[in-house]
Design a protein around this motif. Structure first.
Motif, mmCIF file in Angstrom:
data_model
loop_
_atom_site.group_PDB
_atom_site.id
_atom_site.type_symbol
_atom_site.label_atom_id
_atom_site.label_comp_id
_atom_site.label_asym_id
_atom_site.label_seq_id
_atom_site.Cartn_x
_atom_site.Cartn_y
_atom_site.Cartn_z
ATOM 1 N N ASP A 90 -42.012 28.463 -30.497
ATOM 2 C CA ASP A 90 -41.384 27.153 -30.372
ATOM 3 C C ASP A 90 -40.960 26.826 -28.948
ATOM 4 N N GLY A 91 -41.188 27.707 -28.004
ATOM 5 C CA GLY A 91 -40.825 27.436 -26.620
ATOM 6 C C GLY A 91 -39.330 27.546 -26.397
ATOM 7 N N TYR A 92 -38.922 27.521 -25.125
ATOM 8 C CA TYR A 92 -37.494 27.575 -24.808
ATOM 9 C C TYR A 92 -36.835 26.252 -25.176
ATOM 10 N N PRO A 93 -35.626 26.290 -25.735
ATOM 11 C CA PRO A 93 -34.975 25.063 -26.201
ATOM 12 C C PRO A 93 -34.615 24.116 -25.058
ATOM 13 N N GLU A 94 -34.546 22.821 -25.402
ATOM 14 C CA GLU A 94 -34.069 21.799 -24.472
ATOM 15 C C GLU A 94 -32.561 21.616 -24.580
ATOM 16 N N ASP A 95 -31.979 21.878 -25.749
ATOM 17 C CA ASP A 95 -30.575 21.543 -25.961
ATOM 18 C C ASP A 95 -29.654 22.566 -25.319
ATOM 19 N N ALA A 96 -28.417 22.133 -25.103
ATOM 20 C CA ALA A 96 -27.467 22.900 -24.303
ATOM 21 C C ALA A 96 -27.015 24.192 -24.960
ATOM 22 N N ALA A 97 -26.847 24.184 -26.286
ATOM 23 C CA ALA A 97 -26.187 25.294 -26.963
ATOM 24 C C ALA A 97 -26.837 26.645 -26.668
ATOM 25 N N TYR A 98 -28.150 26.650 -26.521
ATOM 26 C CA TYR A 98 -28.868 27.905 -26.307
ATOM 27 C C TYR A 98 -28.532 28.531 -24.952
ATOM 28 N N TRP A 99 -28.203 27.703 -23.978
ATOM 29 C CA TRP A 99 -28.110 28.186 -22.602
ATOM 30 C C TRP A 99 -26.680 28.438 -22.114
ATOM 31 N N ILE A 100 -25.685 27.979 -22.859
ATOM 32 C CA ILE A 100 -24.326 28.034 -22.345
ATOM 33 C C ILE A 100 -23.477 29.004 -23.151
ATOM 34 N N SER A 101 -22.975 30.022 -22.468
ATOM 35 C CA SER A 101 -22.039 30.981 -23.040
ATOM 36 C C SER A 101 -21.240 31.555 -21.880
ATOM 37 N N ALA A 102 -20.235 32.326 -22.190
ATOM 38 C CA ALA A 102 -19.436 32.929 -21.119
ATOM 39 C C ALA A 102 -20.308 33.799 -20.214
ATOM 40 N N GLY A 103 -21.230 34.539 -20.827
ATOM 41 C CA GLY A 103 -22.086 35.414 -20.031
ATOM 42 C C GLY A 103 -23.059 34.664 -19.150
ATOM 43 N N THR A 104 -23.728 33.637 -19.710
ATOM 44 C CA THR A 104 -24.705 32.901 -18.908
ATOM 45 C C THR A 104 -24.021 32.098 -17.809
ATOM 46 N N LEU A 105 -22.829 31.566 -18.086
ATOM 47 C CA LEU A 105 -22.106 30.820 -17.045
ATOM 48 C C LEU A 105 -21.682 31.734 -15.908
ATOM 49 N N SER A 106 -21.267 32.952 -16.236
ATOM 50 C CA SER A 106 -20.873 33.879 -15.166
ATOM 51 C C SER A 106 -22.068 34.231 -14.291
ATOM 52 N N ASP A 107 -23.260 34.335 -14.914
ATOM 53 C CA ASP A 107 -24.444 34.623 -14.113
ATOM 54 C C ASP A 107 -24.849 33.424 -13.262
ATOM 55 N N ARG A 108 -24.610 32.215 -13.742
ATOM 56 C CA ARG A 108 -24.885 31.027 -12.923
ATOM 57 C C ARG A 108 -23.972 31.006 -11.692
ATOM 58 N N SER B 14 -35.257 36.903 -11.031
ATOM 59 C CA SER B 14 -34.225 37.699 -11.696
ATOM 60 C C SER B 14 -33.050 36.842 -12.160
ATOM 61 N N PRO B 15 -32.511 35.943 -11.319
ATOM 62 C CA PRO B 15 -31.406 35.097 -11.809
ATOM 63 C C PRO B 15 -31.791 34.244 -13.011
ATOM 64 N N ILE B 16 -32.989 33.659 -13.006
ATOM 65 C CA ILE B 16 -33.419 32.832 -14.133
ATOM 66 C C ILE B 16 -33.465 33.652 -15.409
ATOM 67 N N ASN B 17 -33.933 34.869 -15.304
ATOM 68 C CA ASN B 17 -34.012 35.743 -16.475
ATOM 69 C C ASN B 17 -32.622 36.133 -16.963
ATOM 70 N N ARG B 18 -31.710 36.385 -16.044
ATOM 71 C CA ARG B 18 -30.357 36.793 -16.432
ATOM 72 C C ARG B 18 -29.569 35.665 -17.089
ATOM 73 N N MET B 19 -29.877 34.428 -16.755
ATOM 74 C CA MET B 19 -29.104 33.289 -17.267
ATOM 75 C C MET B 19 -29.508 32.891 -18.683
ATOM 76 N N GLY B 20 -30.044 33.787 -19.452
ATOM 77 C CA GLY B 20 -30.429 33.473 -20.823
ATOM 78 C C GLY B 20 -31.814 33.958 -21.182
ATOM 79 N N SER B 21 -32.301 34.969 -20.468
ATOM 80 C CA SER B 21 -33.617 35.575 -20.776
ATOM 81 C C SER B 21 -34.738 34.553 -20.740
ATOM 82 N N MET B 22 -34.753 33.714 -19.718
ATOM 83 C CA MET B 22 -35.824 32.731 -19.566
ATOM 84 C C MET B 22 -36.915 33.343 -18.692
ATOM 85 N N SER B 23 -37.785 34.092 -19.327
ATOM 86 C CA SER B 23 -38.887 34.735 -18.622
ATOM 87 C C SER B 23 -40.066 33.773 -18.604
#
Length: 733
Positions: free
Chosen positions: A589-607, A572-581
């Motif tokens: 194209d698979g889940y991105p490697e670069d940072a921009a996709y994974w970092i936002s105010a919402g994903t950081l709060s879930d981390r 559940s936490p992995i999914n909440r941090m950016g919908s990484m199911s």
């Protein structure tokens, strides 16, 4: 100092700086700074030296402020009343990246010095953050700080030969064996066998292996190839919906993902395993056959072949975007893949692509025309009647390897061509019909697997994974800047382009071609990987962040780990941090490697929400049932037990000693010089009793060591660890 020389010898990265500041009441003299360190300007392979950004002299107070440098043990300011020295330490203080001193001397000269991590210390942090899912206290000791430390190069050699490592992951958590026993093999009958694993079971096992496997690089590679040859569990589930209306859909779709992954594991355990081996597994995978729609693709009669797999096998799985192929080639490849489908066959014929559908019945069913009545195994199946045999299949018609590749690629004779560098592929037309048509598909992937475009594209993806994100996509358009960036024939390459080129040559010159270990060894032995180019340049994906947080405190003295997971509670936490199911990416194209996709105010709060819950336990004040979904439930995490095992008794109530230990295991690639502000905040946290069961002002040194959930010592230690795990540098690798 040549960084590569220092790294291979275990030498120091210490930098002496002759920056001398002369302070007078109204006059400042700034002399040039000369770092004894090789500096390269691209992508921080060796970042620019620290620089003074502010210096003031007001009355008797002198202040110097500078920019940080990566991986610094300490910053020092020395002083002398004479420009010729000697320079000695003074009474000033350093807080973070600021030096403050009160000195009434009319003239003083200051020398700024930086002491960085040794090359072995930096490389150890690099390999544990890239070749593994983050450091553990025990691995740091085994590689670097322990009495019989083996060193980072020996550890790399082990990881590159995973078949030589005695894997103990099955003893790391009971769920490993429980779930493994539920995963069905390729020849097992799936239908109506409710004991087999479902998708969340396999996901949990994937995470348990990531957390606890000794073969860490193998687990990292399995996730990489799962993401590269991406498939989607839910699409398999939906495809099976036409045949079943129960949990058979879940179990069969999960088996598709598991079998694909398990075959890659076997291929990667082979010392000479190649990229073609992995590509072939993907092409034959039921999950892929469904995902990119070859399951219903036909070329007989008036049927038009589906082009989805043909497009993605070149664009995303081998050659890369617009890299050496055209739409005409996509059409030819799509016709080569017609007839590749799935069938439910007798389990004994599960590995035979020409097997006919089973007629074995299950339960009370009597109609063999209804698939849900059949007992068997779902498997890759070739239907020759659906295969396109109407006209020749020609790929890359009259195409030549672009000049930028240079030799040996532009001078090679490809396929049956007689002109050097020409890479046209003509599928034989003499096969006729029948089962021989299956070879068309194998001819295509065997050819694609080792073309220079594929070598380049996959090498770039490996470099992005293990070094940093800033390796641009290649281009064969001479007007595109990327053409010259990867112009191997012209030479004068950047460190990044040179590394890609060396990876390609390792691929080309291995026998058989495309050996994965040859390419990886090239990366791991490169100066770029071993220096700052491979250190703290990437942001962790949700999977990497959650697993590394569990591993950060993962140590054992008796087989019981101070930090552990059941696998399921991380989903559940992995999914909440950016919908990484996991195993369920919709886009090809698979889940991105670069940072921009994974970092936002919402994903950081879930981390942050995750690490707070990770460090809590039931019965601790403020714990509630809602924490169960945040990984606080069924997660073993005991900083107190870790401290008791690692620090002398006298240090266990010393706030500075406790914080210094956790900084060393959580941020091993940073160095104490850059962690001063983290250190101060963590010490202050330990000395603050306002969050204790009963708020009090007792300093940390006055607390009794205790792991009781309501004890102030346990509460403060857990909170301090959660604080450190939430800081920016832990989100990086």
């Amino acid at each position: 100092m040549n960084p590569s020389t220092a790294q291979r010898s275990g030498g120091s990265h210490e930098m002496s700086c002759s920056l001398i500041l002369r302070f007078m009441k109204k006059l400042l003299l700034l002399l040039p700074c000369g770092f004894l360190f090789a500096v390269s300007g691209w992508a921080q392979s060796n970042p620019s030296p620290s620089s003074i950004t502010n210096f003031t002299s007001t009355g008797d107070q002198r202040i110097i402020i500078w920019t940080p440098f990566p991986a610094v043990k300490s910053y020092s300011i020395l002083s002398s009343t004479n420009v010729d020295g000697p320079f000695t330490t003074n009474g000033g203080t350093i807080t973070g990246f600021k030096f403050t001193e009160t000195n009434s001397a009319p003239v003083n000269f200051y020398q700024f010095q930086v002491t960085t991590l040794t090359s072995n210390e930096l490389l150890t942090a690099n390999i544990l953050n890239r070749l593994a899912y983050g450091p553990t206290p025990d691995e740091l000791e085994r590689i670097l700080t322990g009495t019989n430390a083996i060193g980072p190069d020996a550890w790399i050699a082990e990881q590159l030969a995973p078949e030589t490592i005695s894997e103990t992951v099955s003893s790391s958590h009971p769920n490993v064996n429980i779930i493994s026993a539920k995963l069905a093999g390729a020849t097992d009958m799936m239908v109506n066998n409710t004991s087999y694993a479902k998708m969340d079971d396999f996901r949990a096992l994937h995470l348990l292996r990531a957390v606890g496997a000794k073969r860490q690089l193998l687990e990292v590679l399995l996730q990489f190839f799962e993401n590269h040859f991406v498939t989607q569990y839910s699409k398999s589930f939906d495809y099976l919906d036409q045949f079943y209306d129960d949990d058979n859909r879940n179990r069969i779709a999960a088996q598709f993902e598991y079998l694909e992954n398990d075959k890659w594991r076997t291929a990667l355990l082979n010392p000479t395993g190649t990229f073609y081996d992995l590509l072939k597994i993907s092409a034959e995978s039921p999950a892929m056959i469904i995902y990119l729609d070859t399951v219903t693709s036909k070329g007989n009669g008036t049927a038009i072949a589906n082009e989805n797999y043909a497009r993605e096998v070149m664009e995303l799985f081998t050659m890369g975007v617009d890299n050496g192929y055209t739409q005409t080639d996509i059409t030819a490849v799509s016709r080569s893949w017609t007839g590749w489908t799935l069938q439910i066959v007798p389990p004994t014929n599960a590995l035979n692509p020409f097997a006919v559908r089973t007629t074995n019945l299950v339960g009370t069913g009597t109609n063999v025309s209804t698939i849900s009545n059949l007992a068997g195994a779902w498997a890759f199946n070739f239907v020759s009647a659906s295969h396109d045999t109407t006209k020749p299949k020609v790929l890359f018609t009259n195409a030549f390897i672009p000049a930028r590749f240079g030799a040996p690629y532009t001078t090679t004779l490809y396929s049956t061509n007689t002109a050097p560098g020409k890479y046209q592929l003509t599928i034989p037309t003499t096969r006729g019909g029948g089962t021989n048509g299956i070879q068309d598909g194998y001819d295509v992937i065997n050819y694609l697997a080792n073309l220079p475009f594929t070598q380049e594209y996959i090498s770039i993806k490996f470099c992005r994974l293990f070094v940093h994100d800033d390796f641009p996509n290649p281009s064969n358009d001479t007007n595109n800047p990327a053409y010259n960036f990867y112009n191997y024939a012209a030479g004068n390459l950047s460190p990044e382009a040179e590394l890609v080129h060396q990876c390609m040559l390792a691929w080309e010159n291995s026998n058989p071609k495309g050996q994965i270990r040859a390419v990886l060894s090239t990366i791991f032995n490169s100066d770029l990987f071993r220096s700052h180019g491979g250190s703290m340049q990437k942001v962790k994906t949700p999977l990497e962040y959650t697993v590394s947080a569990v591993r950060a405190l993962r140590s054992s003295t008796n087989g019981i780990y101070f930090s552990n997971t059941d696998g399921y509670n991380l989903l559940s936490p992995i999914n909440r941090m950016g919908s990484m199911s996991l195993f369920d990416r919709a886009a090809p194209d698979g889940y991105p490697e670069d940072a921009a996709y994974w970092i936002s105010a919402g994903t950081l709060s879930d981390r942050i929400r995750f690490v707070q819950a990770l460090c809590m336990i039931t019965n601790q004040p403020n714990f509630s049932v809602t924490n169960k979904i945040d990984a606080g439930y069924l997660t073993t995490n005991s900083p107190v037990q870790l401290i008791a095992a690692k620090l002398p008794v006298a240090s266990q109530t010393n706030a500075a000693a406790v914080v210094d230990y956790f900084l060393s295991i959580i941020f091993p690639g940073e160095g104490a010089g850059n962690l001063d502000l983290y250190r101060t905040a963590a010490i202050n946290f330990l000395n603050d009793g306002t969050a204790d069961s009963l708020a009090n002002s007792t300093q940390f040194g006055g607390l009794a060591v205790s792991s009781i959930p309501t004890a102030g010592y346990d509460i403060r230690l857990r909170g301090m660890v959660a604080l450190l795990l939430s800081y920016q540098r832990f989100h990086e690798q």
